[in-house]
Design an enzyme around this catalytic site. Structure first.
Site, PDB file in Angstrom:
ATOM      1  N   TYR A   1       0.845  -1.192   0.000  1.00 42.23           N
ATOM      2  CA  TYR A   1       0.000   0.000   0.000  1.00 42.23           C
ATOM      3  C   TYR A   1       0.879   1.241   0.000  1.00 42.23           C
ATOM      4  O   TYR A   1       2.063   1.182   0.328  1.00 42.23           O
ATOM      5  CB  TYR A   1      -0.995  -0.001   1.177  1.00 42.23           C
ATOM      6  N   CYS A   2       0.268   2.359  -0.398  1.00 41.05           N
ATOM      7  CA  CYS A   2       0.957   3.652  -0.413  1.00 41.05           C
ATOM      8  C   CYS A   2      -0.056   4.698   0.047  1.00 41.05           C
ATOM      9  O   CYS A   2      -0.754   4.471   1.034  1.00 41.05           O
ATOM     10  CB  CYS A   2       1.524   3.940  -1.799  1.00 41.05           C
ATOM     11  N   THR A   3      -0.197   5.781  -0.668  1.00 37.53           N
ATOM     12  CA  THR A   3      -1.190   6.794  -0.310  1.00 37.53           C
ATOM     13  C   THR A   3      -2.505   6.535  -1.022  1.00 37.53           C
ATOM     14  O   THR A   3      -3.561   6.507  -0.398  1.00 37.53           O
ATOM     15  CB  THR A   3      -0.677   8.215  -0.642  1.00 37.53           C
TER      16      THR A   3
ATOM     17  N   SER B   1      -5.428   1.954  -0.445  1.00 39.64           N
ATOM     18  CA  SER B   1      -4.236   2.331   0.303  1.00 39.64           C
ATOM     19  C   SER B   1      -4.540   3.225   1.506  1.00 39.64           C
ATOM     20  O   SER B   1      -5.594   3.090   2.134  1.00 39.64           O
ATOM     21  CB  SER B   1      -3.196   2.943  -0.620  1.00 39.64           C
ATOM     22  N   TRP B   2      -3.619   4.102   1.878  1.00 31.36           N
ATOM     23  CA  TRP B   2      -3.732   4.866   3.108  1.00 31.36           C
ATOM     24  C   TRP B   2      -5.009   5.700   3.170  1.00 31.36           C
ATOM     25  O   TRP B   2      -5.678   5.767   4.203  1.00 31.36           O
ATOM     26  CB  TRP B   2      -2.511   5.776   3.327  1.00 31.36           C
TER      27      TRP B   2
END
Length: 145
Positions: free
Chosen positions: A103-105, A131-132
């Site tokens: 995951y990332c943003t 994600s985030w």
């Protein structure tokens, strides 16, 4: 019906089936908020946050995630020995069949991370598409109820 028509029909059937299988396999490569939330007690699955450390300081991170920024991910998974990985991240280096969730943003870098892992031979690389931002929004909504 002549042989050419049969071959043509078989070819299009194979193409159609391949498209359906590709579509369904892509769905299996995406995880949801609920699945990520359930990972906190599952030590056989690795959750990787591929954002820069400064982003984690600003926003926080999903509990249990290992931070490996996207620009170092390939080198880390490919070249870090099992001993070095374990020492650095306090977890054994994942095997090629271990489930890896990235995951990332917003899901863009995590999709790239998933591709990197798949290209390195990790057969169970998955992307937390929301994600985030998805995590944070759903967590706030849960706390509000």
């Amino acid at each position: 019906m002549n042989v050419h028509h049969v071959i043509f029909a078989i070819f299009f059937a194979v193409v159609a089936i391949s498209a359906v299988l590709a579509d369904s396999s892509q769905q299996n490569d995406v995880v949801t908020y609920e699945e990520v939330k359930a990972l906190k007690d599952n030590t056989s699955v690795y959750l990787f946050d591929v954002r820069r450390p400064s982003e984690l300081v600003e926003t926080g991170f999903i509990p249990g995630a290992i931070n490996i920024p996207i620009d170092t991910l390939e080198d880390t998974l490919k070249n870090l020995s099992s001993e070095e990985f374990s020492k650095k991240f306090n977890r054994p280096k994942p095997d090629l069949d271990t489930i890896l969730v990235f995951y990332c943003t917003t899901g863009i870098r995590s999709a790239k991370a998933q591709k990197i892992a798949l290209d390195l031979g990790y057969i169970n690389a998955k992307n937390y598409l929301g994600s985030w931002r998805d995590w944070e929004a759903k967590l706030k909504a849960e706390k509000a109820t």
